[in-house]
Design an enzyme around this catalytic site. Structure first.
Site, PDB file in Angstrom:
ATOM      1  N   HIS A 267       0.702  -1.080  -0.156  1.00 24.25           N
ATOM      2  CA  HIS A 267       0.073  -0.145   0.099  1.00 24.25           C
ATOM      3  C   HIS A 267       0.697   1.452   0.052  1.00 24.25           C
ATOM      4  CE1 HIS A 267      -3.261   2.519   0.662  1.00 24.25           C
ATOM      5  NE2 HIS A 267      -3.518   2.268   1.981  1.00 24.25           N
ATOM      6  N   HIS A 308      -2.532  -2.249  -9.639  1.00 22.75           N
ATOM      7  CA  HIS A 308      -3.558  -1.642  -8.566  1.00 22.75           C
ATOM      8  C   HIS A 308      -4.589  -2.544  -8.484  1.00 22.75           C
ATOM      9  CE1 HIS A 308      -5.999   1.410  -6.852  1.00 22.75           C
ATOM     10  NE2 HIS A 308      -4.793   2.074  -6.564  1.00 22.75           N
ATOM     11  N   ASP A 366       2.706   5.460  -6.837  1.00 22.85           N
ATOM     12  CA  ASP A 366       3.941   5.385  -5.784  1.00 22.85           C
ATOM     13  C   ASP A 366       5.144   5.215  -6.914  1.00 22.85           C
ATOM     14  OD1 ASP A 366       1.705   3.629  -4.145  1.00 22.85           O
ATOM     15  OD2 ASP A 366       3.060   5.269  -3.065  1.00 22.85           O
TER      16      ASP A 366
HETATM   17  C1  SDX Z   1      -1.545   2.229  -3.262  1.00 21.42           C
HETATM   18  O1  SDX Z   1      -6.254   0.700  -3.016  1.00 21.42           O
HETATM   19  C2  SDX Z   1      -5.674   1.960  -3.230  1.00 21.42           C
HETATM   20  O2  SDX Z   1      -6.449   2.792  -3.718  1.00 21.42           O
HETATM   21  C3  SDX Z   1      -4.129   2.067  -2.772  1.00 21.42           C
HETATM   22  C4  SDX Z   1      -3.688   3.564  -3.356  1.00 21.42           C
HETATM   23  C5  SDX Z   1      -4.072   4.644  -2.710  1.00 21.42           C
HETATM   24  O3  SDX Z   1      -4.156   5.637  -3.100  1.00 21.42           O
HETATM   25  O4  SDX Z   1      -4.791   4.580  -1.527  1.00 21.42           O
HETATM   26  O5  SDX Z   1      -3.529   3.601  -4.772  1.00 21.42           O
HETATM   27  C6  SDX Z   1      -2.193   3.699  -3.076  1.00 21.42           C
HETATM   28  O6  SDX Z   1      -1.205   1.254  -2.329  1.00 21.42           O
HETATM   29  C7  SDX Z   1      -0.840   1.762  -4.696  1.00 21.42           C
HETATM   30  C8  SDX Z   1      -0.328   0.389  -4.788  1.00 21.42           C
HETATM   31  C9  SDX Z   1       0.802   0.384  -4.302  1.00 21.42           C
HETATM   32  N1  SDX Z   1       1.506  -0.972  -4.246  1.00 21.42           N
HETATM   33  C10 SDX Z   1       2.430  -1.444  -5.209  1.00 21.42           C
HETATM   34  O7  SDX Z   1       2.929  -0.828  -5.948  1.00 21.42           O
HETATM   35  C11 SDX Z   1       3.062  -2.930  -4.476  1.00 21.42           C
HETATM   36  C12 SDX Z   1       3.217  -3.667  -6.065  1.00 21.42           C
HETATM   37  N2  SDX Z   1       1.890  -3.999  -6.407  1.00 21.42           N
HETATM   38  C13 SDX Z   1       1.267  -5.205  -6.103  1.00 21.42           C
HETATM   39  O8  SDX Z   1       1.556  -5.660  -4.830  1.00 21.42           O
HETATM   40  C14 SDX Z   1      -0.273  -5.353  -6.191  1.00 21.42           C
HETATM   41  O9  SDX Z   1      -0.430  -4.897  -7.503  1.00 21.42           O
HETATM   42  C15 SDX Z   1      -1.584  -4.387  -5.506  1.00 21.42           C
HETATM   43  C16 SDX Z   1      -1.251  -4.883  -4.039  1.00 21.42           C
HETATM   44  C17 SDX Z   1      -1.245  -3.148  -5.873  1.00 21.42           C
HETATM   45  C18 SDX Z   1      -2.775  -4.994  -6.052  1.00 21.42           C
HETATM   46  O10 SDX Z   1      -2.854  -6.370  -5.732  1.00 21.42           O
HETATM   47  P1  SDX Z   1      -4.207  -7.306  -6.104  1.00 21.42           P
HETATM   48  O11 SDX Z   1      -5.250  -6.217  -6.728  1.00 21.42           O
HETATM   49  O12 SDX Z   1      -4.657  -8.132  -4.973  1.00 21.42           O
HETATM   50  O13 SDX Z   1      -3.541  -7.946  -7.420  1.00 21.42           O
HETATM   51  P2  SDX Z   1      -2.911  -9.578  -7.365  1.00 21.42           P
HETATM   52  O14 SDX Z   1      -2.072  -9.397  -6.121  1.00 21.42           O
HETATM   53  O15 SDX Z   1      -4.194 -10.474  -7.146  1.00 21.42           O
HETATM   54  O16 SDX Z   1      -2.260  -9.516  -8.719  1.00 21.42           O
HETATM   55  C19 SDX Z   1      -2.938  -9.871  -9.886  1.00 21.42           C
HETATM   56  C20 SDX Z   1      -1.978 -10.678 -10.593  1.00 21.42           C
HETATM   57  C21 SDX Z   1      -0.917 -11.845  -9.814  1.00 21.42           C
HETATM   58  O17 SDX Z   1      -0.475 -12.616 -10.818  1.00 21.42           O
HETATM   59  P3  SDX Z   1      -1.373 -14.040 -11.092  1.00 21.42           P
HETATM   60  O18 SDX Z   1      -1.595 -14.667  -9.697  1.00 21.42           O
HETATM   61  O19 SDX Z   1      -2.618 -13.429 -11.767  1.00 21.42           O
HETATM   62  O20 SDX Z   1      -0.581 -14.931 -12.090  1.00 21.42           O
HETATM   63  O21 SDX Z   1      -0.899  -9.751 -11.089  1.00 21.42           O
HETATM   64  C22 SDX Z   1       0.523  -9.988 -10.194  1.00 21.42           C
HETATM   65  C23 SDX Z   1       0.043 -11.042  -9.234  1.00 21.42           C
HETATM   66  O22 SDX Z   1       1.207 -11.838  -9.022  1.00 21.42           O
HETATM   67  N3  SDX Z   1       1.000  -9.099  -9.929  1.00 21.42           N
HETATM   68  C24 SDX Z   1       2.309  -8.420  -9.894  1.00 21.42           C
HETATM   69  C25 SDX Z   1       2.298  -7.158  -9.519  1.00 21.42           C
HETATM   70  N4  SDX Z   1       1.105  -6.644  -9.040  1.00 21.42           N
HETATM   71  C26 SDX Z   1       0.318  -7.794  -9.372  1.00 21.42           C
HETATM   72  N5  SDX Z   1       3.427  -9.063 -10.496  1.00 21.42           N
HETATM   73  C27 SDX Z   1       4.457  -8.378 -10.352  1.00 21.42           C
HETATM   74  N6  SDX Z   1       4.697  -7.100  -9.767  1.00 21.42           N
HETATM   75  C28 SDX Z   1       3.711  -6.602  -9.521  1.00 21.42           C
HETATM   76  N7  SDX Z   1       3.677  -5.261  -8.845  1.00 21.42           N
END
Ligand code: SDX
Length: 432
Positions: A267, A308, A366
Site C-alpha cells: 500500500h 493496482h 507510488d
Molecule cells: C497504493 O487501493 C488503493 O487505492 C491504494 C492506493 C491509494 O491511493 O490508496 O492507490 C495506493 O497502495 C498503490 C499500490 C502500491 N503497491 C505497489 O505498488 C506494490 C506492488 N503492487 C502489488 O503488490 C499489487 O499490484 C497490488 C497490491 C497493488 C494489487 O494487488 P491485487 O489487486 O490483489 O492484485 P494481485 O496481487 O491479485 O495480482 C494480480 C496478478 C497476480 O498474478 P497471477 O496470480 O494472476 O499470475 O498480477 C500479479 C500477481 O502476482 N502482480 C504483480 C504485481 N502486482 C500484481 N506481479 C509483479 N509485480 C507486481 N507489482
C-alpha cells in the site's frame, strides 16, 4: 430504484430469492445482501473484497477501467492543475470548493492548529534515534487523544470537526518532528506566515543556524503530490479507519490505525520500496533480470509501484507525476537523474511485456512519487510519511461521513470456518 436479482439456490428447495440492487450516481450497481444471512442463512464470500462495497460514499469516485479519479465530482487532472492543497482539503471535508472568504478562514483555522502541546515534544525523545518515522507517527498520532480531551465527544458534530482540523493541521508538525528526531536536529516550530506545504518543508529543513526559505518549485511539487494522494475511496488504510471508527473509537486512534495500515509495502509503503527497488536494479542492463524475477511465481519479488486493485488502466496520478518528475529534476536536481532514467526505461520495458500487459499492471501513484521526494532531499524512510500527511484529510473525511450517518453500525465481517469440527477436551495425562 430496486431491481430484483434472482439468487437460485440449487441445493435448496426454494426457487430463489429477490435481492435489491443499489444504483450509484455513477459506477457499478451493488446487490444488497444486508439481510441474506438473516433471511436465508447464507453468507457471501469475498476475501480481499474484490467485489464488495463496504459503504455508500459521496467523497471520491474511481473508474479503474477508464483511469478516472474524481474528488466530489471534480476530475483529479483539473484539481492538480488549478487547486491549492488546502482548497482540496476543504472540498473533501465539506463537499464543495471554498469561496475566497471560506478559504481564508479555513487557512487561518488550520494554521492556528499546527502547534503541538509542548509536552508532546518529550514523546519524540523516547524513540531510538533511528526509529522509522512511520513508527513514530503511529505512536504520536495515537497519543493525541491523551492531550486533546476537549473534543472527544464523537457524537458532537462540532467536536468531530475540531478533531478533524487538529489532525490535518498537526500531522505535518508531527511528521517534521519525526524527521528531525532521525537526523538529530532540534524540532522546528511552525511558521504561520507559510503555506501548508511551505511550512512542512520549513519544519523539516530549517535549522536555528541560518534562514531557510522553501524553494517555490519544491512547494509546488509538494502541493501537487498532496492533492494526488489526498483520497482514494475505500483503499486499505481508509477501510481500516472506517472499521476502527465503527467501534466508536476516538478519531486520533482511528487515524493512527490508518497510518499503520498505510505503512505496508503493498500500500503506501510502496513509494519507499520503489526507490529501494530502483537502487537495487541499479542499471538499465539489469532490468530484464528483475522483470524475470517479478514474473517468477517462486520469487517473492514484485515490481514495486506497478499494479493496482482498481486501476486496470493507467493510474491517472502516475501520468501527472511523471511530468512533475521531469520538472523537478530539471529545475532542482541533476537532470540526468539515473533513477528517473531507470524508472522510465523500466516502465517502457514492462509495458511491452505480455505478463504485465495481460494482467493490466501499470505504474501507480507510488512509482514516480519517490523520485520527486528524493529530488527534494526527503529521505526514503519519509516517503510514506509524506503519503500519510496527504491522506489524513481523506481518512478524516471518510470518518466524518461515517460518523454522521445515523444508521452507522459496528463493522463485523463473518467467516467461512475451516477448522476442526466439535471435539471433547483431552486431559494432559491422556495425550500422547
Ligand atoms: C497504493 O487501493 C488503493 O487505492 C491504494 C492506493 C491509494 O491511493 O490508496 O492507490 C495506493 O497502495 C498503490 C499500490 C502500491 N503497491 C505497489 O505498488 C506494490 C506492488 N503492487 C502489488 O503488490 C499489487 O499490484 C497490488 C497490491 C497493488 C494489487 O494487488 P491485487 O489487486 O490483489 O492484485 P494481485 O496481487 O491479485 O495480482 C494480480 C496478478 C497476480 O498474478 P497471477 O496470480 O494472476 O499470475 O498480477 C500479479 C500477481 O502476482 N502482480 C504483480 C504485481 N502486482 C500484481 N506481479 C509483479 N509485480 C507486481 N507489482
Amino acid at each position: 430504484m430496486t431491481a430484483k436479482y434472482q439468487l437460485i439456490q440449487k441445493d435448496r428447495e426454494q426457487e430463489g430469492i429477490d435481492l435489491d440492487v443499489i444504483q450509484p450516481v455513477v459506477g457499478p450497481p451493488a446487490v444488497d445482501v444486508t439481510r441474506l444471512y438473516r433471511d436465508q442463512g447464507l453468507l457471501t464470500y469475498d476475501p480481499g473484497f474484490m467485489s464488495t462495497a463496504s459503504c455508500q460514499s459521496s467523497i471520491t469516485y474511481i473508474d479503474g477501467e477508464a483511469g478516472v479519479l474524481e474528488y466530489r465530482g471534480y476530475p483529479i487532472e483539473q484539481l492538480a492543475k488549478e487547486a491549492d492543497y488546502l482548497e482540496v482539503v476543504f472540498l473533501l471535508l465539506y463537499g464543495e470548493l471554498p469561496n475566497r472568504t471560506q478559504l481564508h478562514e479555513f487557512d487561518d483555522i488550520i494554521t492556528h492548529h499546527t502547534m503541538l502541546n509542548e509536552r508532546l515534544k518529550e514523546f519524540f525523545g523516547g524513540f531510538h534515534y533511528d526509529a522509522h518515522p512511520m513508527a513514530i507517527m503511529v505512536g504520536v498520532v495515537g497519543s493525541l487523544s491523551a492531550f486533546y480531551h476537549d473534543s472527544l465527544d464523537i457524537n458532537s458534530p462540532r467536536h468531530r470537526e475540531i478533531s478533524a482540523h487538529r489532525l490535518i493541521a498537526k500531522i505535518p508538525t508531527i511528521a517534521a518532528a519525526s524527521y528531525k528526531h532521525n537526523v538529530g536536529e532540534p524540532i522546528v516550530y511552525p511558521d504561520n506566515e507559510l503555506s501548508y506545504c511551505g511550512n512542512l518543508l520549513h519544519m523539516m529543513f530549517a535549522t536555528p543556524c541560518e534562514p531557510y526559505h522553501p524553494n517555490p518549485i519544491a512547494v509546488e511539487a509538494m502541493n501537487l503530490l498532496f492533492i494526488l494522494h489526498a483520497d482514494h475511496e475505500q483503499n486499505a488504510s481508509t477501510s481500516t479507519v472506517r472499521l476502527a471508527g465503527s467501534s466508536l473509537a476516538n478519531p486520533f486512534a482511528c487515524i493512527a490505525a490508518g497510518i499503520a495500515s498505510l505503512w505496508g509495502p503493498a500500500h503506501g509503503g510502496a513509494n519507499e520500496a520503489v526507490l529501494e527497488m530502483l537502487t537495487e536494479i541499479g542499471d538499465v542492463s539489469n532490468i530484464d533480470k528483475y522483470i524475470a524475477k517479478a514474473k517468477d511465481k517462486n520469487d517473492p519479488f514484485r515490481l514495486m509501484g506497478f499494479g493496482h486493485r482498481v486501476y486496470k488502466n493507467y493510474d491517472p496520478r502516475a501520468n501527472i507525476l511523471r511530468e512533475m518528475c521531469k520538472k523537478v529534476l530539471t529545475e532542482l536536481a541533476d537532470n540526468n537523474n539515473p533513477l528517473f532514467e531507470l524508472a522510465l526505461k523500466l516502465e517502457e520495458i514492462a509495458l511491452e511485456d505480455e505478463y504485465f500487459v495481460k494482467r493490466k499492471l501499470y505504474p501507480n501513484v507510488d512509482f514516480y512519487s519517490g523520485i520527486i521526494y528524493r529530488a527534494l532531499n526527503i529521505p526514503n524512510n519519509m516517503f510514506t510519511v509524506m503519503f500519510a500527511i496527504a491522506r489524513t484529510v481523506g481518512w478524516v473525511s471518510h470518518w466524518m461521513e461515517m460518523m454522521s450517518d445515523p444508521l452507522q453500525r459496528i463493522g463485523r465481517p463473518r467467516q467461512v470456518y475451516t477448522g476442526p469440527p466439535r471435539r471433547d477436551f483431552v486431559s494432559l495425562n491422556r495425550r500422547s
